[in-house]
Motif scaffolding. Structure first.
Motif, PDB file in Angstrom:
ATOM      1  N   LEU A   1     -28.472   5.336  31.353  1.00 16.22           N
ATOM      2  CA  LEU A   1     -28.800   5.005  29.956  1.00 16.22           C
ATOM      3  C   LEU A   1     -30.265   5.302  29.651  1.00 16.22           C
ATOM      4  N   ILE A   2     -31.106   4.973  30.606  1.00 21.04           N
ATOM      5  CA  ILE A   2     -32.534   5.233  30.395  1.00 21.04           C
ATOM      6  C   ILE A   2     -32.792   6.747  30.333  1.00 21.04           C
ATOM      7  N   GLU A   3     -32.162   7.478  31.241  1.00 15.13           N
ATOM      8  CA  GLU A   3     -32.303   8.939  31.261  1.00 15.13           C
ATOM      9  C   GLU A   3     -31.925   9.550  29.924  1.00 15.13           C
ATOM     10  N   THR A   4     -30.730   9.111  29.444  1.00 18.80           N
ATOM     11  CA  THR A   4     -30.254   9.695  28.183  1.00 18.80           C
ATOM     12  C   THR A   4     -31.037   9.181  26.972  1.00 18.80           C
ATOM     13  N   GLY A   5     -31.728   8.056  27.156  1.00 13.73           N
ATOM     14  CA  GLY A   5     -32.523   7.543  26.044  1.00 13.73           C
ATOM     15  C   GLY A   5     -31.793   6.510  25.229  1.00 13.73           C
ATOM     16  N   ALA A   6     -30.712   6.022  25.711  1.00 14.88           N
ATOM     17  CA  ALA A   6     -29.973   4.988  24.976  1.00 14.88           C
ATOM     18  C   ALA A   6     -30.762   3.684  24.983  1.00 14.88           C
ATOM     19  N   ILE A   7     -31.441   3.457  26.099  1.00 13.69           N
ATOM     20  CA  ILE A   7     -32.230   2.215  26.216  1.00 13.69           C
ATOM     21  C   ILE A   7     -33.713   2.594  26.262  1.00 13.69           C
ATOM     22  N   PRO A   8     -34.540   1.849  25.597  1.00 12.51           N
ATOM     23  CA  PRO A   8     -35.985   2.148  25.677  1.00 12.51           C
ATOM     24  C   PRO A   8     -36.496   1.880  27.097  1.00 12.51           C
ATOM     25  N   ASP A   9     -37.215   2.833  27.602  1.00 10.64           N
ATOM     26  CA  ASP A   9     -37.656   2.732  28.990  1.00 10.64           C
ATOM     27  C   ASP A   9     -38.934   1.908  29.062  1.00 10.64           C
TER      28      ASP A   9
END
Lengths: 353, 141
Positions: free
Chosen positions: A334-342
């Motif tokens: 999710l972080i990789e794809t940008g769904a969640i703010p890193d």
């Protein structure tokens, strides 16, 4: 087959041995010379003949005894019973004799004393009554005649009398024979138990050590299960008719209650308020980010669940928790794809920051 | 007979998984008897298979629902959707609702089922004629 014959012979011998001794004794008493020993077969025949003879002799003896008894009984009865007795004894037919009244009553058969007694009796009853005297005297004479006749003649058992006496005896229930062998009285029978649980315990099993089964023996599981089922079936009687079946179902709660309530069986669920079903956002709050595809997705999920009347609240929570776990597992992706703010966060399992 | 034996052989792995507890018990005789017919309460094997599918369906229904939700999704990233897809594939095929067939409860007929009574039309008709179905009457208008 030979052994069977031998067995029967042995049995006969045993049964006849007692009688044989009796017979032998009798023979010894009454005969001068003893009989010599014979073969087995002939001996057996002799024994049988002797047995028959003995039986006959016994019967004769018994008859003689009975006759004696009856004689004694009959004599007694004649004395004890009144003149007009219940027994159908032979009564003489009275014939009137026209004797001159003046002549004194003389009869050769009856004693003088008896005559005097008769006169006294007649006087007491009625002075004029000569007939009474005559009747009494006549009866006495007839009785004396009978007794003389009986004395002279040999005693012949009157069938009628014997029958009557036998009936009498039967009514009296005289025990002629008693069984010699009595049943062995058990010691338990002697104890009279009034109160079963009142007595003190005997303490027989106080120091007993009952061995238990060592370890688990290899069991037959299917058999055990079936045995348990059979026990249950034996204990509970199945319903024998439709009425009993309906009663059973009513007790089990399987039957509709009238008036019909569509939510019968869902009483627990009825107590849960609609707000718990509809407002599921609080379950998202701790973990779900406020924006992003994940939130969007979860919002859709919650809308769907809130509209679902067939699930319980627990089931809905379970759904949400599963998604939470899933997204937690896929956090890196999710972080990789940008769904969640890193953003590194201090608070543990939370996707939102 | 050969087919039944083969069926039993093929079913062994799944049966082992399902009945692991019973199999591992001490003293349990679990030898498969291939010379006797298997006795059960079902009309035919198709009914038995349908029954198994229904059981699996009930067992995996929540997982299936969630995974389907992830799969049939346009919002989540593609990787996640792919993962969801793969997870769905991992589930047993017999847990799918499309695999379940409404069969007649008595004759196991796959077609011509009266849904409310779960019976084939033939059985339904025979029972209705003998007045065994509550509220069912011959149509006449």
């Amino acid at each position: 087959m030979a052994t069977a014959l031998q067995n029967t012979r042995m049995l006969l011998r045993r049964t006849l041995s007692v009688k044989k001794n009796e017979i032998l004794a009798r023979n010894i008493c009454f005969t001068s010379t003893l009989k010599s020993k014979k073969d087995e077969g002939t001996l057996k025949k002799d024994d049988e003949a002797k047995e028959v003879a003995a039986k006959n002799a016994k019967q004769k003896e018994a008859k003689a005894k009975l006759n004696m008894l009856l004689e004694a009984m009959s004599k007694e009865s004649q004395k004890a019973f009144p003149a007009e007795s219940e027994l159908a004894l032979a009564t003489p037919k009275f014939v009137k004799k026209n004797k001159p009244l003046k002549t004194k009553l003389i009869s050769t058969k009856i004693d003088s004393e008896m005559l005097q007694a008769v006169e006294n009796v007649s006087k007491t009853f009625s002075k004029e009554n000569e007939e009474l005297k005559k009747n009494l005297i006549a009866k006495l004479e007839s009785i004396t005649d009978e007794s003389e006749v009986a004395r002279l003649e040999p005693f012949k058992p009157d069938k009628q009398k014997t029958a009557d006496l036998n009936s009498l005896l039967n009514t009296l229930k005289v025990d002629v024979k008693k069984p010699k062998k009595k049943a062995p009285e058990s010691h338990l029978a002697a104890v009279k138990i009034d109160n079963v649980y009142g007595a003190d315990p005997s303490g027989i099993f106080r120091n007993a050590n009952f061995k238990e089964e060592s370890g688990t023996v290899s069991k037959l599981t299917t058999w055990e299960i079936l045995y348990q089922k059979e026990l249950e079936l034996l204990a509970t009687q199945p319903p024998s008719n439709g009425f009993q079946q309906m009663i059973l179902w009513t007790k089990q709660g399987k039957v509709w209650q009238f008036p019909i309530d569509n939510e019968q069986g869902l009483e627990e669920e009825a107590q849960v308020g609609f707000h718990e079903h509809v407002f599921l956002e609080p379950y998202l709050k701790p973990w779900c980010p406020r924006r992003g595809p994940v939130r969007h997705f979860m919002e859709l999920i919650t809308v769907g669940l809130s509209k679902n009347p067939y699930l319980t609240v627990a089931q809905k929570k379970e759904h949400i928790n599963w998604f939470r776990n899933f997204f937690d597992a896929q956090r890196s992706i999710l972080i990789e794809t940008g769904a969640i703010p890193d953003v590194p966060s201090k608070s543990p399992p939370s996707l939102s920051a | 007979m050969a087919t039944t034996i083969m069926n039993r052989l093929f079913n062994i792995p799944s049966l082992i998984c399902q009945n692991a507890a019973q199999l591992l018990k001490n003293g349990a005789n679990n030898a498969v008897k291939l010379d006797q017919p298997v006795r059960n309460n079902w009309t035919d094997w198709r009914m038995i298979k349908d029954n198994k599918r229904r059981k699996l369906l009930v067992q995996h229904a929540p997982d299936r629902l969630r995974m389907q939700a992830i799969k049939k999704n346009e919002i989540l990233p593609a990787e996640i959707i792919e993962i969801g897809q793969k997870m769905l594939e991992q589930l047993p095929r017999d847990s799918g609702i499309t695999r379940v067939r409404n069969r007649c409860a008595i004759t196991s007929r796959p077609r011509g089922i009266v849904t409310r009574w779960r019976l084939s039309r033939i059985v339904w008709r025979s029972l209705a004629d003998y007045n065994k179905l509550s509220g069912v009457q011959r149509a006449m208008w």
